[in-house]
Design a protein around this motif. Structure first.
Motif, PDB file in Angstrom:
ATOM      1  N   VAL A 324       0.831  -1.201   0.000  1.00 24.36           N
ATOM      2  CA  VAL A 324       0.000   0.000   0.000  1.00 24.36           C
ATOM      3  C   VAL A 324       0.865   1.250   0.000  1.00 24.36           C
ATOM      4  O   VAL A 324       0.609   2.204  -0.755  1.00 24.36           O
ATOM      5  CB  VAL A 324      -0.942   0.022   1.221  1.00 24.36           C
ATOM      6  CG1 VAL A 324      -1.805   1.281   1.197  1.00 24.36           C
ATOM      7  CG2 VAL A 324      -1.814  -1.216   1.248  1.00 24.36           C
ATOM      8  N   MET A 325       1.908   1.269   0.841  1.00 21.85           N
ATOM      9  CA  MET A 325       2.734   2.461   0.983  1.00 21.85           C
ATOM     10  C   MET A 325       3.469   2.809  -0.307  1.00 21.85           C
ATOM     11  O   MET A 325       3.620   3.994  -0.644  1.00 21.85           O
ATOM     12  CB  MET A 325       3.746   2.253   2.113  1.00 21.85           C
ATOM     13  CG  MET A 325       3.141   2.137   3.500  1.00 21.85           C
ATOM     14  SD  MET A 325       2.346   3.668   4.016  1.00 21.85           S
ATOM     15  CE  MET A 325       3.779   4.750   4.122  1.00 21.85           C
ATOM     16  N   GLY A 326       3.943   1.805  -1.049  1.00 21.43           N
ATOM     17  CA  GLY A 326       4.687   2.070  -2.276  1.00 21.43           C
ATOM     18  C   GLY A 326       3.865   2.830  -3.304  1.00 21.43           C
ATOM     19  O   GLY A 326       4.241   3.928  -3.736  1.00 21.43           O
ATOM     20  N   PRO A 327       2.711   2.274  -3.750  1.00 20.98           N
ATOM     21  CA  PRO A 327       1.877   3.034  -4.690  1.00 20.98           C
ATOM     22  C   PRO A 327       1.397   4.365  -4.129  1.00 20.98           C
ATOM     23  O   PRO A 327       1.211   5.325  -4.882  1.00 20.98           O
ATOM     24  CB  PRO A 327       0.692   2.079  -4.940  1.00 20.98           C
ATOM     25  CG  PRO A 327       1.237   0.723  -4.679  1.00 20.98           C
ATOM     26  CD  PRO A 327       2.223   0.901  -3.554  1.00 20.98           C
ATOM     27  N   LEU A 328       1.209   4.446  -2.812  1.00 20.84           N
ATOM     28  CA  LEU A 328       0.772   5.701  -2.207  1.00 20.84           C
ATOM     29  C   LEU A 328       1.835   6.781  -2.365  1.00 20.84           C
ATOM     30  O   LEU A 328       1.534   7.914  -2.760  1.00 20.84           O
ATOM     31  CB  LEU A 328       0.457   5.483  -0.729  1.00 20.84           C
ATOM     32  CG  LEU A 328       0.000   6.700   0.073  1.00 20.84           C
ATOM     33  CD1 LEU A 328      -1.260   7.285  -0.527  1.00 20.84           C
ATOM     34  CD2 LEU A 328      -0.225   6.313   1.526  1.00 20.84           C
ATOM     35  N   VAL A 329       3.083   6.441  -2.093  1.00 15.15           N
ATOM     36  CA  VAL A 329       4.181   7.401  -2.264  1.00 15.15           C
ATOM     37  C   VAL A 329       4.303   7.810  -3.727  1.00 15.15           C
ATOM     38  O   VAL A 329       4.481   8.995  -4.047  1.00 15.15           O
ATOM     39  CB  VAL A 329       5.506   6.804  -1.744  1.00 15.15           C
ATOM     40  CG1 VAL A 329       6.680   7.704  -2.097  1.00 15.15           C
ATOM     41  CG2 VAL A 329       5.446   6.602  -0.233  1.00 15.15           C
ATOM     42  N   ALA A 330       4.184   6.827  -4.642  1.00 10.93           N
ATOM     43  CA  ALA A 330       4.278   7.137  -6.070  1.00 10.93           C
ATOM     44  C   ALA A 330       3.143   8.053  -6.511  1.00 10.93           C
ATOM     45  O   ALA A 330       3.353   8.994  -7.288  1.00 10.93           O
ATOM     46  CB  ALA A 330       4.260   5.838  -6.881  1.00 10.93           C
ATOM     47  N   ALA A 331       1.915   7.805  -6.014  1.00 11.29           N
ATOM     48  CA  ALA A 331       0.778   8.643  -6.396  1.00 11.29           C
ATOM     49  C   ALA A 331       0.928  10.065  -5.852  1.00 11.29           C
ATOM     50  O   ALA A 331       0.622  11.037  -6.558  1.00 11.29           O
ATOM     51  CB  ALA A 331      -0.520   8.019  -5.883  1.00 11.29           C
ATOM     52  N   LEU A 332       1.399  10.205  -4.617  1.00 13.21           N
ATOM     53  CA  LEU A 332       1.622  11.545  -4.067  1.00 13.21           C
ATOM     54  C   LEU A 332       2.744  12.267  -4.810  1.00 13.21           C
ATOM     55  O   LEU A 332       2.689  13.483  -5.013  1.00 13.21           O
ATOM     56  CB  LEU A 332       1.947  11.446  -2.575  1.00 13.21           C
ATOM     57  CG  LEU A 332       0.785  10.994  -1.675  1.00 13.21           C
ATOM     58  CD1 LEU A 332       1.254  10.878  -0.235  1.00 13.21           C
ATOM     59  CD2 LEU A 332      -0.386  11.959  -1.777  1.00 13.21           C
TER      60      LEU A 332
END
Length: 363
Positions: A324-332
């Motif tokens: 979850v954290m990986g795509p979240l950082v990429a999206a931000l």
């Protein structure tokens, strides 16, 4: 002058206290993060209850949390317990000699000598590959055994983290909207930017958690079902393992069912091997190739390759929370740069009045 010094001192102390508070919360990062994820995912349920029963925040938040417990928390705990139990049983069979992973690989090598020749083309020593595969299998079973013993020894710590997650989730479900508005007022980024970033955070968290977990459940269930039908030992264990590996885009459950199909062919069970191969490519693979872009890529508005890279990077950096954290950082990251490019291009573009005055002066 003195007023500026006061302001700078206050801001420095504000940053220092904020860092200290973040370090204070660091041991509880996992429970807090999943409490936030639960609040975001089940926020529509809370809103629906509010429209139906009126503004009763405590009761609506409690009902929402109970729904989450029944749908998510209890099934995950049950699957985790089943995984550890099955893994402990396999570990005990390995220790007693009933299961010999090295013999399975040797059987495959004897039945398909072309595999060794193929590996030799890439300067890969088959015996070294065999030893690493056996060690990986043994390491995985030992890990599950340690988790079983660890949970037994740290039962209090485990249930403390679970209770903390549920407790924080209740207040986030109840007061989440007010907390978001408070953060919008506090952060000096501009209200419009902050609302966009918070919306992106919620959107990506919902998409990755719901999408990846839904795909994991489907692939694990389908994989465990075919293993059980074909009579492969530990169908429940391998189903859960496939569910875990399905969190990795492009790799997924194939890392489990492909070796199983090869081994079935090696021992002469050709028909089960063909059935497993076709089922894996068509049925299990379809769930990943079709559902993942729809449920994850579309909602996160990120290309598939970026979802893959950010998921792998997140797993390396944040552990299991990284899916979850990986795509979240990429999206931000994409959201921040999108805001910067849009606003910078608007500010740098000369207005029509300025262009006209500039041309008049040159004349």
């Amino acid at each position: 002058m003195y007023a500026k010094l006061e302001t700078r001192t206050f801001l420095a102390m504000l940053v220092g206290v904020s860092i200290a508070f973040a370090l204070l919360m660091k041991p509880f990062f996992g429970p807090i993060f999943w409490a936030i994820a639960i609040a975001l995912i089940f926020y529509p349920v809370q809103q629906r209850l509010t429209r139906r029963f009126g503004d009763r925040p405590n009761i609506n938040a409690l009902i929402t949390l109970l729904v989450c417990m029944v749908i998510v928390v209890l099934p995950v705990l049950g699957l985790g317990a089943a995984l550890i139990t099955e893994g402990l049983g396999i570990y005990q069979k390995i220790q007693s000699g009933d299961i010999r992973p090295g013999e399975y690989i040797d059987q495959i090598n004897q039945s398909f000598p072309a595999i060794q020749a193929f590996l030799g083309r890439f300067d890969i020593d088959f015996m070294e590959f065999r030893d690493r595969a056996v060690n990986a299998f043994l390491g995985g079973s030992q890990f599950l055994a340690k988790q079983a013993f660890g949970i037994g020894q740290n039962t209090f710590q485990f249930f403390l983290g679970l209770a903390l997650m549920i407790y924080v989730a209740f207040f986030l479900i109840r007061d989440g909207q007010q907390l978001v508005e408070l953060l919008i007022k506090a952060l000096p980024l501009g209200d419009e930017r902050e609302r966009l970033l918070f919306a992106k955070f919620a959107e990506v968290t919902r998409a990755t958690v719901k999408g990846n977990l839904f795909i994991a459940i489907i692939q694990g269930g389908l994989g465990g079902l075919i293993f059980w039908i074909l009579g492969i030992n530990g169908a429940l264990l391998w189903g859960v393992v496939m569910a875990i590996f399905s969190l990795l885009p492009a790799v997924g459950a194939a890392i489990v069912w492909v070796p199983a199909a090869v081994y079935l062919a090696a021992i002469g069970d050709i028909i089960p091997a063909v059935i497993l191969s076709v089922y894996g490519m068509v049925i299990i693979g379809l769930a990943d190739n079709v559902l993942r872009p729809i449920l994850v890529g579309r909602d996160t508005k990120m290309p598939d390759y970026l979802v893959l890279l950010s998921t792998l990077g997140g797993l390396v950096m944040f552990g299991i929370n990284g899916f979850v954290m990986g795509p979240l950082v990429a999206a931000l990251f994409m959201a921040f740069w999108g805001i910067f490019i849009r606003e910078f291009s608007e500010e740098s573009r000369p207005r029509s009045g300025e262009r006209e005055s500039g041309s008049a002066e040159s004349d």
